[in-house]
Design a protein around this motif. Structure first.
Motif, mmCIF file in Angstrom:
data_model
loop_
_atom_site.group_PDB
_atom_site.id
_atom_site.type_symbol
_atom_site.label_atom_id
_atom_site.label_comp_id
_atom_site.label_asym_id
_atom_site.label_seq_id
_atom_site.Cartn_x
_atom_site.Cartn_y
_atom_site.Cartn_z
ATOM 1 N N GLU A 9 0.844 -1.203 0.000
ATOM 2 C CA GLU A 9 0.000 0.000 0.000
ATOM 3 C C GLU A 9 0.876 1.250 0.000
ATOM 4 O O GLU A 9 0.606 2.221 -0.721
ATOM 5 C CB GLU A 9 -0.937 -0.002 1.200
ATOM 6 N N MET A 54 1.337 4.134 -3.263
ATOM 7 C CA MET A 54 1.208 5.588 -3.179
ATOM 8 C C MET A 54 2.418 6.279 -3.811
ATOM 9 O O MET A 54 2.381 7.476 -4.109
ATOM 10 C CB MET A 54 1.065 6.029 -1.720
ATOM 11 N N SER A 59 -3.278 1.997 -6.751
ATOM 12 C CA SER A 59 -3.907 3.280 -6.415
ATOM 13 C C SER A 59 -5.007 3.600 -7.423
ATOM 14 O O SER A 59 -4.946 3.188 -8.586
ATOM 15 C CB SER A 59 -2.864 4.396 -6.444
ATOM 16 N N HIS A 63 -9.404 4.194 2.922
ATOM 17 C CA HIS A 63 -8.511 5.307 2.604
ATOM 18 C C HIS A 63 -8.776 6.537 3.475
ATOM 19 O O HIS A 63 -8.028 7.512 3.416
ATOM 20 C CB HIS A 63 -8.619 5.695 1.124
ATOM 21 N N ASP A 64 -9.824 6.491 4.283
ATOM 22 C CA ASP A 64 -10.180 7.625 5.146
ATOM 23 C C ASP A 64 -9.426 7.519 6.475
ATOM 24 O O ASP A 64 -9.468 6.476 7.149
ATOM 25 C CB ASP A 64 -11.688 7.646 5.393
ATOM 26 N N TYR A 65 -8.781 8.589 6.869
ATOM 27 C CA TYR A 65 -7.968 8.614 8.093
ATOM 28 C C TYR A 65 -8.789 8.259 9.328
ATOM 29 O O TYR A 65 -8.427 7.375 10.111
ATOM 30 C CB TYR A 65 -7.329 9.996 8.260
ATOM 31 N N LEU A 74 -0.084 7.058 5.570
ATOM 32 C CA LEU A 74 -0.557 6.944 4.193
ATOM 33 C C LEU A 74 -1.928 7.581 4.024
ATOM 34 O O LEU A 74 -2.294 7.998 2.914
ATOM 35 C CB LEU A 74 -0.624 5.475 3.764
ATOM 36 N N ARG A 75 -2.691 7.657 5.122
ATOM 37 C CA ARG A 75 -4.027 8.282 5.081
ATOM 38 C C ARG A 75 -3.960 9.770 5.424
ATOM 39 O O ARG A 75 -4.961 10.470 5.329
ATOM 40 C CB ARG A 75 -4.974 7.585 6.067
ATOM 41 N N SER A 129 -4.005 10.612 0.596
ATOM 42 C CA SER A 129 -4.705 9.330 0.518
ATOM 43 C C SER A 129 -5.658 9.294 -0.676
ATOM 44 O O SER A 129 -6.268 10.304 -1.038
ATOM 45 C CB SER A 129 -5.491 9.078 1.802
#
Length: 433
Positions: A193, A197, A231, A365-367, A390-391, A395
């Motif tokens: 992952e 990115m 991605s 993908h949401d923090y 990464l988030r 993201s």
């Protein structure tokens, strides 16, 4: 005069010519003044014929002395022979002994028990069946990398030693890493992952480790997996890529390894049907089908091997089971927007009872949602700080999957147990040879 030193797999290009082959004696038989030698060289098997009045006396006498697995160099003329299972035959004119094998070779040409064969796995892999399986394994791996490389993926190797886990520590091998706890990796996904990115479409390929105390025909404690990560790819695009990959693998094996498939007695017509698109069932539909057919399973339970076998037997292609309950899947899977109790994931079940060969999902993908899921699973945030980053920094929606090499090979070759689909298997009771 130049000597044609070739491999057995190249004999079709040398019909009528004199060639030299370097290999080993697999078997022999005699018919009076004619000796028949089955020779292998790693690329295949061929029968060599030695006629007494056509060779030197010492060559004919050597045939009687040769022991199973003696290493030899043979020279002769290639003949096409449609009656031979190998398609070609070698009329031998000379034999040079490299090493006379000890006459107590353990794997004789008779039936042996599985434990005995596994104890002698280093020798068992020389037999025609194991040669065919491992050759097809090579073709599967080659096809996977061709497909991914040709479709813009970059190979990124994930570490095998990791400080944290992807799905909990209950079935991982723990090691002492200079005074710290570490684990043999069960997946390279989290690292892929991160790489996605940076590079867009990536994959890892390597060994993975599970400390499950399982003795089923589908399980190994060390196995190989390819893990693509992408991605800007959602759950549905992810499944399309998976089915295209599986189709490419199967068709490549059919094209390049049909001889080995026939050696194994594989029904090629079943593999010829493996073309996209593949059927899809939601988890809800799967549970309904199972209940109607007498299976005792409740919504929320993960599917077991008997459940997967029944479902896959309803189709002649691999089938996707999608949208599992969140509670029976990993923390990182994206919930369905209009139904958050299920996640955007899919398991791909191979036909003929071989079970799951791919597991994949869209990733969260949401923090805020990722933090929530980590806390719900009681996973230490400090161990996942880099994954959480990464988030925080650019993201995007992304998806990936893992394909198990040995299960895929077992299905394609119609091999009962995955232990024959890896050169040297590691199971609950076996760490040698």
């Amino acid at each position: 005069m130049k000597m044609n030193i070739i491999r057995i797999s190249e004999m079709k290009d040398f019909v009528g010519e004199e060639v030299t082959i370097k290999g080993w004696l697999y078997n022999k038989r005699s018919s009076g003044k004619i000796k028949f030698l089955i020779i292998r060289d790693g690329s295949g098997f061929v029968q060599g014929v030695v006629v007494k009045n056509e060779v030197a006396e010492d060559v004919f006498e050597l045939c009687d002395k040769l022991t199973q697995e003696s290493s030899i160099t043979v020279t002769g003329v290639v003949r096409k022979d449609d009656r031979s299972p190998y398609g070609y035959e070698l009329t031998i004119s000379s034999i040079k002994l490299i090493q006379m094998a000890f006459n107590d070779y353990p794997i004789s040409l008779k039936e042996h028990g599985v434990d005995f064969l596994l104890d002698n796995r280093h020798l068992w892999i020389r037999t025609p069946k194991q040669h065919a399986i491992l050759s097809i394994r090579h073709e599967v791996i080659k096809a996977i990398q061709e497909f991914l490389n040709n479709n813009g993926f970059v190979r990124i190797d994930s570490p095998i030693i990791t400080p944290s886990t992807c799905e909990g520590t209950s079935d991982l091998f723990q090691i002492d890493y200079f005074g710290e706890n570490a684990y043999l990796s069960q997946t390279g996904q989290l690292y892929q992952e991160a790489a996605a990115m940076a590079l867009g479409k990536v994959y890892s390929f390597g060994p993975t480790f599970r400390a499950e105390k399982s003795k089923t025909r589908r399980h190994l404690n060390e196995f190989w997996m390819v893990e693509p990560e992408m991605s800007f790819v959602d759950h549905y695009e992810n499944m399309e890529i998976q089915e295209k990959l599986v189709e490419y693998i199967v068709q490549s094996v059919l094209e390049n390894r049909s001889k080995e498939l026939k050696e194994l007695g594989r029904d090629l017509s079943k593999l010829e049907k493996i073309k996209t698109p593949f059927p899809r069932l939601t988890y809800d539909e799967a549970i309904e089908i199972l209940k109607k057919n007498g299976y005792e399973i409740e919504w929320g339970n993960d599917l077991g091997s008997p459940d997967e076998t029944f479902l896959s037997n309803q189709f002649d292609k691999p089938v996707f089971i999608t949208e599992y309950p969140a509670k029976c899947k990993a923390f990182y899977m994206q919930p369905k927007e209009d139904r958050p109790e299920v996640v955007m994931c899919a398991d791909l079940l191979a036909p003929e009872g071989y079970g799951e060969i791919i597991g994949g999902s869209q990733r969260i993908h949401d923090y805020d949602l990722l933090i929530k899921r980590l806390k719900e699973e009681n996973l230490p945030l400090e161990m996942y700080d880099w994954y959480i980053d990464l988030r925080k920094y650019g993201s995007v929606p992304h998806s990936g999957f893992g394909l198990g090499i040995e299960r895929t090979v077992a299905w394609i070759t119609n091999t009962e147990h995955v232990r024959e689909c890896i050169p040297f298997p590691r199971t609950l009771s076996r760490i040698r040879p």
